[in-house]
Design an enzyme around this catalytic site. Structure first.
Site, PDB file in Angstrom:
ATOM      1  CG  ASN A   4      -1.598   1.295   1.485  1.00  0.00           C
ATOM      2  OD1 ASN A   4      -1.778   2.079   0.546  1.00  0.00           O
ATOM      3  ND2 ASN A   4      -2.032   1.539   2.714  1.00  0.00           N
ATOM      4  CD1 TRP A   5       3.668   1.370  -2.833  1.00  0.00           C
ATOM      5  CD2 TRP A   5       3.535   2.538  -4.739  1.00  0.00           C
ATOM      6  NE1 TRP A   5       4.510   0.780  -3.750  1.00  0.00           N
ATOM      7  CE2 TRP A   5       4.432   1.467  -4.928  1.00  0.00           C
ATOM      8  CE3 TRP A   5       3.283   3.399  -5.813  1.00  0.00           C
ATOM      9  CZ2 TRP A   5       5.090   1.248  -6.141  1.00  0.00           C
ATOM     10  CZ3 TRP A   5       3.931   3.179  -7.025  1.00  0.00           C
ATOM     11  CH2 TRP A   5       4.830   2.122  -7.182  1.00  0.00           C
ATOM     12  CE  LYS A   6       0.818   3.639   4.996  1.00  0.00           C
ATOM     13  NZ  LYS A   6       0.322   3.683   6.337  1.00  0.00           N
ATOM     14  CG  HIS A  90      -5.533   1.719   5.243  1.00  0.00           C
ATOM     15  ND1 HIS A  90      -5.092   2.660   6.149  1.00  0.00           N
ATOM     16  CD2 HIS A  90      -4.485   0.875   5.038  1.00  0.00           C
ATOM     17  CE1 HIS A  90      -3.838   2.393   6.472  1.00  0.00           C
ATOM     18  NE2 HIS A  90      -3.451   1.319   5.811  1.00  0.00           N
ATOM     19  CD  GLU A  92      -2.861   5.456   6.876  1.00  0.00           C
ATOM     20  OE1 GLU A  92      -2.890   5.572   5.629  1.00  0.00           O
ATOM     21  OE2 GLU A  92      -1.881   4.988   7.480  1.00  0.00           O
ATOM     22  CD  GLU A 162      -3.184  -2.800   7.299  1.00  0.00           C
ATOM     23  OE1 GLU A 162      -2.092  -3.065   6.798  1.00  0.00           O
ATOM     24  OE2 GLU A 162      -3.782  -1.739   7.102  1.00  0.00           O
ATOM     25  N   GLY A 168       2.631   2.226  10.541  1.00  0.00           N
ATOM     26  CA  GLY A 168       3.522   3.370  10.369  1.00  0.00           C
ATOM     27  C   GLY A 168       4.247   3.777  11.638  1.00  0.00           C
ATOM     28  CB  SER A 208       5.625  -1.767  11.713  1.00  0.00           C
ATOM     29  OG  SER A 208       5.149  -0.457  11.989  1.00  0.00           O
ATOM     30  N   GLY A 229       2.923  -1.153   4.184  1.00  0.00           N
ATOM     31  CA  GLY A 229       2.861   0.264   3.822  1.00  0.00           C
ATOM     32  C   GLY A 229       4.253   0.777   3.489  1.00  0.00           C
ATOM     33  N   GLY A 230       4.891   1.424   4.456  1.00  0.00           N
ATOM     34  CA  GLY A 230       6.173   2.102   4.243  1.00  0.00           C
ATOM     35  C   GLY A 230       7.208   1.267   3.493  1.00  0.00           C
TER      36      GLY A 230
HETATM   37  C1  PEP Z   1      -0.509   0.104   5.822  1.00  0.00           C
HETATM   38  O1  PEP Z   1      -0.506   1.242   5.394  1.00  0.00           O
HETATM   39  O2  PEP Z   1      -1.428  -0.663   5.512  1.00  0.00           O
HETATM   40  C2  PEP Z   1       0.585  -0.334   6.694  1.00  0.00           C
HETATM   41  C3  PEP Z   1       0.528  -1.520   7.217  1.00  0.00           C
HETATM   42  O3  PEP Z   1       1.612   0.556   6.883  1.00  0.00           O
HETATM   43  P1  PEP Z   1       3.079   0.259   7.518  1.00  0.00           P
HETATM   44  O4  PEP Z   1       3.577  -1.016   6.900  1.00  0.00           O
HETATM   45  O5  PEP Z   1       3.905   1.453   7.125  1.00  0.00           O
HETATM   46  O6  PEP Z   1       2.888   0.139   8.987  1.00  0.00           O
END
Ligand code: PEP
Length: 244
Positions: A4-6, A90, A92, A162, A168, A208, A229-230
């Site tokens: 997930n590139w957000k 998600h 967010e 999640e 993040g 993470s 994500g990141g």
């Molecule tokens: C996400 O955005 O779904 C996520 C899990 O982010 P991260 O891996 O950065 O915690």
């Protein structure tokens, strides 16, 4: 293994990512790879992935097909440009855009009706975990956003657990914590849809995930994949997660 590139990267960055990423996963046929860039980058990503095993997904959708809904993008449009997946709910989106369980359900059905695989996100906040409400929250989210699906629709979704406190933040859930949460979700699926569908639904862990922790998470029987994500923004790090 989903990324997930957000709200990161331009179309030019997208081409640059795939140029490095594709050779690194050329032989990775042990899993399905999905990358979810922001809307403006989807055509570039679809073009880059067209002759690959990599699938492209959006990060959100609106449930109508078309209409006077300024700023929204429908599942019909996402499918029309060649995407196969879409992230729904998600954390967010739940947190900043007040998405409710009713929205989750509408979006999930809209994705399925447009032949997209929804990656439906659930997970507790830190205060909910600290007050021992993790299980209750997961049950509420399953009951409100997923359990009303028809069985043939449920058979086509992917669920992502999640925990909000792990997204993040660099704080990853322990494999045991993730596994316990997945078991709660799978038990809900079993009670509602029966053993065969509960056993086959894929439940991803997200929060993470990095190259150095993916192996211990994936060694849990309950964890079928990860939503990253990141660490999915960097081709080397996402490829090393895919190829853990
Ligand atoms: C996400 O955005 O779904 C996520 C899990 O982010 P991260 O891996 O950065 O915690």
């Amino acid at each position: 293994m989903a990324g997930n590139w957000k709200m990161y990267k331009t179309p030019a960055d997208t081409h640059a990512f795939f140029e490095k990423f594709k050779p690194l996963v050329a032989d990775s046929d042990h899993c399905e790879i999905v990358i979810c860039p922001p809307f403006p980058n989807l055509p570039a990503a679809v073009q880059e992935a067209h002759d690959q095993r990599i699938r492209i997904g959006a990060q959100n959708l609106y449930w109508g097909k078309e209409g006077a809904v300024t700023g929204e993008v429908s599942g019909f449009m996402i499918r029309a440009i060649g995407c196969t997946h879409v992230i729904v709910a998600h954390s967010e989106r739940r947190q900043y855009f007040n998405e409710t369980e009713a929205d989750v359900m509408r979006k999930t059905v809209a994705a399925l009706e447009n032949h997209l695989t929804p990656i439906v996100c659930v997970g507790e906040r830190l205060d909910e975990r600290e007050s021992n409400r993790t299980e209750a929250v997961l049950i509420e989210q399953f009951q409100g956003g997923i359990s009303g699906l028809a069985p043939d629709h449920f058979a086509r979704i992917v669920i992502a657990y999640e925990p909000v406190w792990a997204i993040g933040t660099g704080k990853v859930a322990t494999p045991q914590m993730a596994s316990e949460a997945h078991a709660v979700i799978r038990a809900q699926a079993r009670a509602k849809f029966g053993s065969a569908l509960a056993d086959s639904v894929r439940i991803l862990y997200g929060g993470s995930v990095k190259p150095d922790n993916v192996k211990s998470l994936m060694s849990e029987m309950e964890i079928d994949g990860v939503l990253v994500g990141g660490a999915s923004l960097d081709p080397l790090s996402f490829a090393s997660i895919v190829n853990y």
